[in-house]
Design an enzyme around this catalytic site. Sequence first.
Site, PDB file in Angstrom:
ATOM      1  N   LYS A  90      -8.025  -2.244  -3.982  1.00 15.23           N
ATOM      2  CA  LYS A  90      -8.462  -1.749  -5.554  1.00 15.23           C
ATOM      3  C   LYS A  90      -7.255  -1.951  -6.347  1.00 15.23           C
ATOM      4  CE  LYS A  90     -12.029   1.555  -4.509  1.00 15.23           C
ATOM      5  NZ  LYS A  90     -12.549   3.091  -4.841  1.00 15.23           N
ATOM      6  N   ASP A 179       6.426  11.381  -6.413  1.00 11.17           N
ATOM      7  CA  ASP A 179       6.763  10.485  -7.247  1.00 11.17           C
ATOM      8  C   ASP A 179       5.288   9.809  -7.643  1.00 11.17           C
ATOM      9  OD1 ASP A 179       9.214  11.435  -7.343  1.00 11.17           O
ATOM     10  OD2 ASP A 179      10.082   9.629  -5.939  1.00 11.17           O
TER      11      ASP A 179
END
EC number: 1.1.1.25
Length: 303
Positions: A90, A179
Amino acid sequence: MSPASSAPTSAAHPADGADRYVVIGHPVTHSQSPFIHAEFARACGQRLVYDRLDSPLDAFAATVRDFAAGRGAPAGAGPARGCNITVPFKFEVLALAARATPRAALAQAANVLRFDADGWLADNSDGIGLLRDITEAAGTPVTGRRVLLIGAGGAAAGVLGPLLEAGAAELTLANRTVDKADALVARHAALAEAHRCTLRATALDAAGEGYDIVINGSASSLGGAGVPVGPQVLGAGALAIDMMYGAAARPFLDWAQAHGARGRDGLGMLVFQAAEAFALWRGVRPDPLPVLQALRERLAAQA
């Protein structure tokens, strides 16, 4: 590279000139998208062929271009008009598109391509598909609710924006790598502020507790890993959704139900997002609910 060798489950024979579509992923043999789009085509009076196409991990772009160009298609086959994209590709879709819808651009991930003559269009129908399943099929409002979204990959990226737009009061994005979650939150910060939603990123072991809606968008189910959060995240009567379906989703659903939540798999999301893709390709919006019921019956018969 040609589509998978299994016979297309579609509204036309591949050699009669009907428009062609595929779902591209790796692996992709389990995909129910051919059945879904065949049902949509019958209901809407559309002629098309829809199949599966497995792509090597290092050849996604080439696989899409070969399909779009008709390389490997049988004699007499119609033109390729678009494709769906599933894991793990994706995040690679936007690089192939000349244009992207706002929701795909925000997610920086897409699960739909439309092969327009003036340049391919990328879209992300995952989020609106999930939202419609939650609100319409599961009968659960998102407005004013506390939502926990687990994962920060392509699936989570696609659904975060629509959940914010739906008016969630608080949305926590929990991921193994904080993160990565931080970057996704930063990209959606303006949207969250515009819709007055408290948006934050956190580690899996600091996800908090007592959520109204818990969504597993991580790869834990696909990989057979355990549930990535503790039961304290489930509020009383919470809706707990795994974006996977079938055997992959079973451990998460069992866990949710064992702790008093309403477990729901990703079949509804799959069908509702497919309806969005179908409308983008064909200009006709099918009714997802009868197809969702037919799909559940089909899978139950195969179990």
